[in-house]
Design a protein around this motif. Structure first.
Motif, PDB file in Angstrom:
ATOM      1  N   VAL A 185       4.908   0.011   7.454  1.00 58.84           N
ATOM      2  CA  VAL A 185       5.366  -0.907   6.399  1.00 58.84           C
ATOM      3  C   VAL A 185       4.240  -1.888   6.070  1.00 58.84           C
ATOM      4  O   VAL A 185       4.405  -3.108   6.084  1.00 58.84           O
ATOM      5  N   ARG A 186       3.058  -1.332   5.813  1.00 57.41           N
ATOM      6  CA  ARG A 186       1.907  -2.119   5.384  1.00 57.41           C
ATOM      7  C   ARG A 186       1.300  -1.417   4.175  1.00 57.41           C
ATOM      8  O   ARG A 186       0.375  -0.601   4.318  1.00 57.41           O
ATOM      9  N   PRO A 187       1.786  -1.704   2.987  1.00 55.38           N
ATOM     10  CA  PRO A 187       1.274  -1.003   1.806  1.00 55.38           C
ATOM     11  C   PRO A 187      -0.159  -1.416   1.496  1.00 55.38           C
ATOM     12  O   PRO A 187      -0.453  -2.594   1.295  1.00 55.38           O
ATOM     13  N   GLN A 188      -1.067  -0.446   1.495  1.00 55.41           N
ATOM     14  CA  GLN A 188      -2.458  -0.714   1.135  1.00 55.41           C
ATOM     15  C   GLN A 188      -3.139   0.599   0.786  1.00 55.41           C
ATOM     16  O   GLN A 188      -2.748   1.665   1.266  1.00 55.41           O
ATOM     17  N   ARG A 189      -4.167   0.522  -0.044  1.00 54.45           N
ATOM     18  CA  ARG A 189      -4.963   1.686  -0.375  1.00 54.45           C
ATOM     19  C   ARG A 189      -6.276   1.617   0.382  1.00 54.45           C
ATOM     20  O   ARG A 189      -6.869   0.552   0.520  1.00 54.45           O
ATOM     21  N   ARG A 190      -6.723   2.777   0.872  1.00 54.97           N
ATOM     22  CA  ARG A 190      -7.957   2.782   1.633  1.00 54.97           C
ATOM     23  C   ARG A 190      -9.122   2.258   0.796  1.00 54.97           C
ATOM     24  O   ARG A 190      -9.993   1.554   1.315  1.00 54.97           O
ATOM     25  N   ALA A 191      -9.143   2.575  -0.485  1.00 55.23           N
ATOM     26  CA  ALA A 191     -10.230   2.107  -1.337  1.00 55.23           C
ATOM     27  C   ALA A 191     -10.296   0.587  -1.353  1.00 55.23           C
ATOM     28  O   ALA A 191     -11.392  -0.007  -1.367  1.00 55.23           O
ATOM     29  N   ASP A 192      -9.134  -0.072  -1.340  1.00 56.85           N
ATOM     30  CA  ASP A 192      -9.108  -1.532  -1.331  1.00 56.85           C
ATOM     31  C   ASP A 192      -9.621  -2.074   0.006  1.00 56.85           C
ATOM     32  O   ASP A 192     -10.295  -3.115   0.055  1.00 56.85           O
ATOM     33  N   VAL A 193      -9.262  -1.385   1.081  1.00 57.82           N
ATOM     34  CA  VAL A 193      -9.746  -1.793   2.404  1.00 57.82           C
ATOM     35  C   VAL A 193     -11.265  -1.700   2.466  1.00 57.82           C
ATOM     36  O   VAL A 193     -11.959  -2.627   2.913  1.00 57.82           O
TER      37      VAL A 193
END
Length: 451
Positions: A185-193
């Motif tokens: 339950v941690r919405p994130q995109r790898r590109a943003d990381v």
């Protein structure tokens, strides 16, 4: 709450029972009797030449499913401004309470949360001003650690922190695998990381720490290694590997089953895999969770000791430590309760007294010293313990240390005079630590009603 079996029990405790990052835990704190003790009286006779400052910012853009930290989502109606106003008032009161009879010097500083970089760059500048102008911390002269997140690690915020003296930025990535991030339950995109990591490196802050989590539903050794390798591309000076916990009142706690033996074994297996992978790639183990790149420059004074030095906490989720009392504000996990506590904090005018806490007697001080030393990979010099307390740890804790030895958790190859965990002892830190809790702390934790 944490289950601690009898010390005569020969079976090994379960490996994932409680992350012992502080002792006593805040669930053992209680409202202090009226009249609450004044900070001036509490700090009057305390050493103040190597204090640590922690400022807590209880805001995040989202709340991860595993998170039980004291934080809320968003900050409507200029709440951050009102919060910083209260932080300013608190810092003024605390600094007055420290007095000027003896030199007041800070050895370390940290901004945590929550997500401190939820604040705008201008608000972060105000936070730094509070630390420097109200508390007297020279942020450019001491190690300053700041927590951030992929979404809030913007170039303007990072540039401000670098200019004000930040020496360490810690980013919670948890997993580079998007499916695993969703499962936690941690919405994130790898590109943003990856973009955020690039901005952190561009900021010039010398130490990057990346947090990763193992034990996520669907995670395998292969996917775990892919996250480790993705992190290693950035050559972080530090990596923290956290086991996933499912705790009451969290997002995952409402939808996931209770921990079982199979999950314990999965987490142990992934832990060992991650540990060995980092050791093979030029990292040294500092604790069960922390790994440092062997060629990284040291951060901070070698003589700073969290076991003995005082802590000043600012903010409604921070705790403060004197030798006799650990104190804070009320504690909660449920979002409605947290919002209520934050609102009450922003309306507080008088910060001159400790309202919630736990007294620490000589026996608890021994336990705290042993806990915080033993859970470090370097171990504890027995002579230092004896010099401080006038007794051997083996005389003070014969049953506990005897049990650890029987379980193979003490390092038999350690040099004479050094009490150190074995590799397997470190692996079981979250089972070993609670074994050292006192009966009264266990009872208080068991009686705590989560809210």
């Amino acid at each position: 709450m944490t289950e601690v079996r009898g010390l005569g029990d020969t079976a090994a405790p379960r490996p994932y029972r409680s992350y012992v990052y502080a002792y006593p835990h805040k669930t053992a704190y209680r409202p202090l009797p009226d009249p609450a003790p004044s900070l001036a009286a509490l700090w009057r006779d305390e050493p103040k030449d190597a204090l640590s400052l922690y400022a807590h910012i209880p805001f995040c853009e989202v709340r991860c499913g595993f998170c039980n930290l004291f934080t809320r989502i968003g900050a409507p109606d200029e709440l951050t401004t009102r919060y910083l106003d209260a932080l300013d008032r608190q810092a003024t009161a605390v600094r007055e309470s420290l007095g000027d009879a003896a030199p007041v010097r800070f050895a370390t500083a940290a901004f945590g949360g929550g997500t401190p970089t939820f604040l705008t760059a201008a608000e972060l500048e105000r936070l730094c001003d509070i630390a420097e102008k109200r508390m007297g911390v020279d942020l450019r002269a001491v190690p300053l650690s700041v927590e951030t997140s992929p979404a809030t690690a913007t170039a303007d915020r990072l540039a401000l922190l670098a200019e004000r003296g930040a020496t360490r930025l810690s980013i919670g990535v948890q997993s580079f695998v998007e499916a695993e991030a969703r499962a936690a339950v941690r919405p994130q995109r790898r590109a943003d990381v990856e973009s955020a990591l690039g901005r952190i490196r561009d900021s010039g802050v010398p130490v990057l720490n990346i947090d990763l989590i193992y034990g996520i539903d669907g995670q395998t050794e292969e996917s775990w290694r892919s996250s480790l390798d993705a992190a290693l591309v950035w050559r972080p000076e530090e990596l923290y590997l956290y086991p996933l916990y499912v705790r009451p009142l969290t997002g995952l706690g409402r939808i996931s089953p209770t921990a079982d033996r199979e999950w314990d074994e999965q987490r142990l297996r992934l832990y060992r895999h991650g540990r060995d992978h980092l050791l093979a790639h030029g990292y040294e183990q500092v604790s069960m969770r922390m790994f440092r790149r062997t060629d990284a420059a040291p951060l901070g004074p070698d003589d700073y000791a969290c076991q003995t030095d005082g802590m000043i906490g600012l903010g409604c989720g921070a705790r403060s430590y004197t030798s006799a009392l650990h104190y804070s504000f009320d504690y909660a996990v449920d979002m409605r309760e947290i919002r209520s506590i934050i609102d009450a904090y922003t309306e507080t005018a008088d910060f001159s007294r400790a309202e919630v806490g736990r007294w620490v007697d000589a026996g608890e001080a021994r336990r705290r010293h042993l806990l915080q030393s033993l859970l470090q990979a370097e171990g504890m010099p027995v002579a230092g313990y004896e010099e401080r307390f006038g007794a051997s740890p083996f005389a003070d804790f014969p049953a506990e240390l005897g049990r650890f030895e029987a379980l193979g958790w003490l390092d038999e190859t350690a040099p004479a005079g050094l009490l150190r965990l074995s590799a397997e002892g470190l692996a079981h830190s979250d089972g070993l630590g609670p074994e050292l809790f006192s009966p009264s702390v266990r009872a208080a934790m068991a009686a705590y009603e989560p809210k």
